[in-house]
Scaffold this active site. Sequence first.
Site, PDB file in Angstrom:
ATOM      1  N   ASP A  44      46.026  35.829  38.957  1.00 47.20           N
ATOM      2  CA  ASP A  44      46.230  34.379  38.831  1.00 47.20           C
ATOM      3  C   ASP A  44      46.405  33.999  37.357  1.00 47.20           C
ATOM      4  OD1 ASP A  44      43.594  34.697  38.085  1.00 47.20           O
ATOM      5  OD2 ASP A  44      42.781  33.181  39.442  1.00 47.20           O
ATOM      6  N   LYS A 111      41.345  40.306  45.232  1.00 45.80           N
ATOM      7  CA  LYS A 111      40.310  40.233  44.184  1.00 45.80           C
ATOM      8  C   LYS A 111      39.691  38.841  44.177  1.00 45.80           C
ATOM      9  CE  LYS A 111      41.387  40.391  39.584  1.00 45.80           C
ATOM     10  NZ  LYS A 111      40.903  39.107  39.054  1.00 45.80           N
ATOM     11  N   GLU A 113      36.594  36.343  42.234  1.00 39.96           N
ATOM     12  CA  GLU A 113      35.747  36.174  41.052  1.00 39.96           C
ATOM     13  C   GLU A 113      34.420  35.544  41.454  1.00 39.96           C
ATOM     14  OE1 GLU A 113      37.715  33.940  37.998  1.00 39.96           O
ATOM     15  OE2 GLU A 113      39.542  35.136  38.141  1.00 39.96           O
ATOM     16  N   GLU A 180      35.250  41.998  33.124  1.00 40.44           N
ATOM     17  CA  GLU A 180      36.073  41.410  32.050  1.00 40.44           C
ATOM     18  C   GLU A 180      35.172  40.926  30.921  1.00 40.44           C
ATOM     19  OE1 GLU A 180      39.040  38.605  33.322  1.00 40.44           O
ATOM     20  OE2 GLU A 180      39.449  37.946  31.262  1.00 40.44           O
TER      21      GLU A 180
HETATM   22  O1  KIV Z   1      44.417  37.222  36.593  1.00 45.20           O
HETATM   23  C1  KIV Z   1      44.388  38.280  35.964  1.00 45.20           C
HETATM   24  O2  KIV Z   1      45.392  38.766  35.433  1.00 45.20           O
HETATM   25  C2  KIV Z   1      43.115  38.980  35.873  1.00 45.20           C
HETATM   26  C3  KIV Z   1      42.976  40.027  34.803  1.00 45.20           C
HETATM   27  C4  KIV Z   1      42.765  39.386  33.490  1.00 45.20           C
HETATM   28  C5  KIV Z   1      41.923  41.007  35.133  1.00 45.20           C
HETATM   29  O3  KIV Z   1      42.198  38.669  36.586  1.00 45.20           O
END
Ligand code: KIV
Length: 264
Positions: A44, A111, A113, A180
């Site tokens: 994102d 993914k 967060e 991160e």
């Molecule tokens: O959105 C993204 O590109 C990410 C990376 C910074 C790991 O989450």
Amino acid sequence: MAVTINTLRDYKRNGEAFSVLTAYDATFAQAVSEAGVDAILVGDSLGMVLQGNDSTLPVTMDDMCYHTRAVARGNKGALIMADMPFMSYGTLPDALSNAAALMRAGAHMIKLEGTDWMEGTIHALSERGIPVCAHLGLTPQFVNKFGGYKVQGRDEKHAELMLEHACQLEAAGADVILLECVPAELAARITRTVRAPVIGIGAGAATDGQVLVMHDMLGITPGRRPRFVKDFLKETGTIQTAFAAYAEAVRTRQFPGEEHTFKA
Ligand code: KIV
């Protein structure tokens, strides 16, 4: 041969480092995968590097599905991870239907967060056949809670909590952990503790894999370059060779160096 979650597990078991790069369209997905990068993240981060926003918060499910479909068309065998955007997994029904949409668009893994509050969500997704990467540390969707983009887990209390969360999310079913902007010693400890492959960005050299945002590693992101970024285009001269140099530098653990790393 196509990269799968088992390939990443084998890399961890054998102590071999693997590479991940973001890509958002078919042409770059083809170039990245043909350069030998193991996994593509449809991040994102596209909200910032493609759309010009100052955070990832405006990114929608429609945006993510559009870019995931494009990446899937160009990809030549890399594992495709796709980000669930801000608030697309705030409730379990939303998480299930939005994760399914990304998988139908061509993702092999999604993914998320967050921390321990995602346990139930990860368990439900995993039980239903959706591989999950749990993103810990500096989670950009929480920038307004953090009050900026800051290194996380620097003091002992927060370091212990991050280790605990990584273990909890793995136990809930997370297949991969992403860290991160975390001090290198903490990232190394988490990598040693969990069985799941750990991908780092600004998390030192000891994680099982490394990820960078493509625009950062090509040196074309406007503004100040974060400490953990290396410009691979400057030393190689073409985009294709920059991708290949990145994959090789990660594989041989030449990248990241000390200069790209945070300390507690
Ligand atoms: O959105 C993204 O590109 C990410 C990376 C910074 C790991 O989450």
